[in-house]
Every structure is written in C-alpha cells, then in structure tokens.
Design an enzyme around this catalytic site. Sequence first.
Site, PDB file in Angstrom:
ATOM      1  N   HIS A 160      69.759  18.573  62.703  1.00 61.53           N
ATOM      2  CA  HIS A 160      68.778  17.862  63.525  1.00 61.53           C
ATOM      3  C   HIS A 160      67.383  18.409  63.203  1.00 61.53           C
ATOM      4  O   HIS A 160      67.202  19.611  63.071  1.00 61.53           O
ATOM      5  CB  HIS A 160      69.116  18.096  65.006  1.00 61.53           C
ATOM      6  CG  HIS A 160      68.043  17.677  65.952  1.00 61.53           C
ATOM      7  ND1 HIS A 160      67.431  18.553  66.824  1.00 61.53           N
ATOM      8  CD2 HIS A 160      67.473  16.470  66.159  1.00 61.53           C
ATOM      9  CE1 HIS A 160      66.529  17.895  67.538  1.00 61.53           C
ATOM     10  NE2 HIS A 160      66.526  16.633  67.152  1.00 61.53           N
ATOM     11  N   HIS A 185      57.305  17.877  63.425  1.00 57.42           N
ATOM     12  CA  HIS A 185      58.007  17.974  64.709  1.00 57.42           C
ATOM     13  C   HIS A 185      57.097  18.756  65.650  1.00 57.42           C
ATOM     14  O   HIS A 185      57.222  19.960  65.813  1.00 57.42           O
ATOM     15  CB  HIS A 185      59.358  18.676  64.563  1.00 57.42           C
ATOM     16  CG  HIS A 185      60.182  18.595  65.816  1.00 57.42           C
ATOM     17  ND1 HIS A 185      60.918  19.660  66.298  1.00 57.42           N
ATOM     18  CD2 HIS A 185      60.369  17.579  66.700  1.00 57.42           C
ATOM     19  CE1 HIS A 185      61.531  19.286  67.418  1.00 57.42           C
ATOM     20  NE2 HIS A 185      61.214  18.038  67.683  1.00 57.42           N
TER      21      HIS A 185
END
Length: 325
Positions: free
Chosen positions: A42, A117
């Site tokens: 992930h 991110h």
Amino acid sequence: MGGSRCGRAVGAMADGNADWMGSLPTALRSLPLSNLAIPGSHDSFSYWVDEKSPVGPDQATAIKRLARISLVRKIMKKWSVTQNLTFKEQLEGGIRYFDLRVSSKPGEIEQEIYFIHGLFGIKVWDGLKEINSFLEQHPKEVIFLDFNHFYAMDDSHHHFLINRIHSAFESKLCCVECVEYVTLLYMWEKKHQVLIFYHHPLYQEYPFLWPGNKMPAPWANTTNVHKLLQFLETTLGERSRYGTFHVSQAILTPRVKTIACHLIRGLKNTLVRRNLPMILNWVKAQKPGVMGVNIITSDFVELVDFAATVIALNDLLLEEDESAT
C-alpha cells in the site's frame, strides 16, 4: 472484459522470494493471474518522502497552511510513510503489486512527475527504472503497477507520464486482454512482465494501459481491525467472478483524531505493529481461486512474513487440483 488491443534491515522480507512466480509448480502456471494469491504493498513508493518540499496537492488547504512549519512536516512524514523498503527490496521480498499515487510539483517548469503521499516522494521515472532493472534480472516475474490517484496533472502531464512508462518497459508491457487469458504461461510466451492500470480516461488512447475498473480495490477506511476484517470478508464475497483482478486492502487508515493523539509515534507504531498479527491470521485463513483472494496489500510489508504468507496460499490451489484429479 475488453477484446485484445495489445542499507536498511529487511526483516522478514528475504530475497528468497525474488523468483517466486518463476518457481511456481507447472499446474499453477496456466491459471489466470486473477486466481493466484499475489502480495502487494500500500502506498508502495512512500519509503522516502521529502519533508523539505512543499506539501502535496493531495492535502487539504488547512494542512498546507500548517505545513509551512517544519515540525509539522516532520510529523506528516511519520504518517505519510507506509513502507520502509525500496522498490527493489520489495520486489526481492516477493511483492508484485504496487499502489501508486502521482503528482506534478506545482511551480516546477519541467513536466516531471513524482510519487506522492502527503509529501512528495521520488521521481516516478527513477522508480520505474529501478523496477525495470529488477525485471531484467528476473525474466519470469510479473508485476502490476496501479496508478490510481493523480494530482495537479493535466492531459499534457498524463501523456508525459505515459510516455515515461512506455520508455521504461517497452516490450515488457502487456496489452489489454481478457483477464482470464492472462496466465504466467501467456506472459512468458509473449515476454511480457508488466500490467499497467491507469485510473484516468486517457487509458483508452494506449493499448498497454488497462482501465482502473479491472483492478477494483475496495477500501475499508477504518482504524478498527475487526471492522477491517469484516469488510475484507464482505467485499471478497461480492467479488466479480470473471473479468477483473481484485485487491484486498488489509490496511488500517488513521483518522485526524488518531494522528492528533499519537503525533510523534506515527503510523507504524500506532496502528500497524499492534494489529499486523490479526491481519496476518486473516490472510492465513484465505484461499485463492475464482471467488477467493487475489492481490492482498499491507503497510510495512517487512514487519511480518507478509509476502511469504500470501505466496504460500497458492499451495491450496495445488491441493484442489490434486483432489480434482
């Protein structure tokens, strides 16, 4: 289904899994890849984020204002990093699916695209080269690159990125095909090693870009491990029998309150370490196949024997094959 169009400790991630696909028993090589158990990560690229760069366009305006303070960016880094291993280390450990979020860097004159991110990561081009270098050395391994979030990108940015993808992998790219046709034997025969999933309408202009809806990845969005496992069970039960791959996201997502209460500890020490054993037990109880698990993703894939546990599930398909014969 579309017709055919053409220096850190690695913990439990031993590089004994570097050639696991090429080492699978003969009976499994002719099964669709959508029926195999495949380990993934992930936010795969987040092993390095740049706390000195501006906050990414994936963040709310209030966060961007706060992040002008360097301490806030340091804290963001603790919650943005979901992996410790580089692409190469993940690949050597057996990870074959990569969850990718990308962005241009506002204010930059060049069209360069970065992983993102919360904070900006490495250049996508550098990551693609690292992945391709592994594939050159391991010609029977097949990977899935899932480009599922795009930020601050217009069509020219997309075309730039897609051309980068093509330049990195060239003939290794597998063109869109009926999912059930795509087996290891099919990939080896054509000397393909890479499937690209591209969650943007421009996929239609390139035969080597698979539409995002062929890689559904339902997201539980919870900090509660029991709710997560129930969600994984429910969504597996609703999995399409044919025509798509399937991602089980075995991840817990921090809420603002979670981050506020555990600012300094970060994601790994607050949510992941404590709950990984239960998540791993769920994985061990799964079975791949038409209605079973396919791709399973996790945070900090090196903390437990995650990849090896997922790969071992494929032995259950052999037992099924033997009982059928």
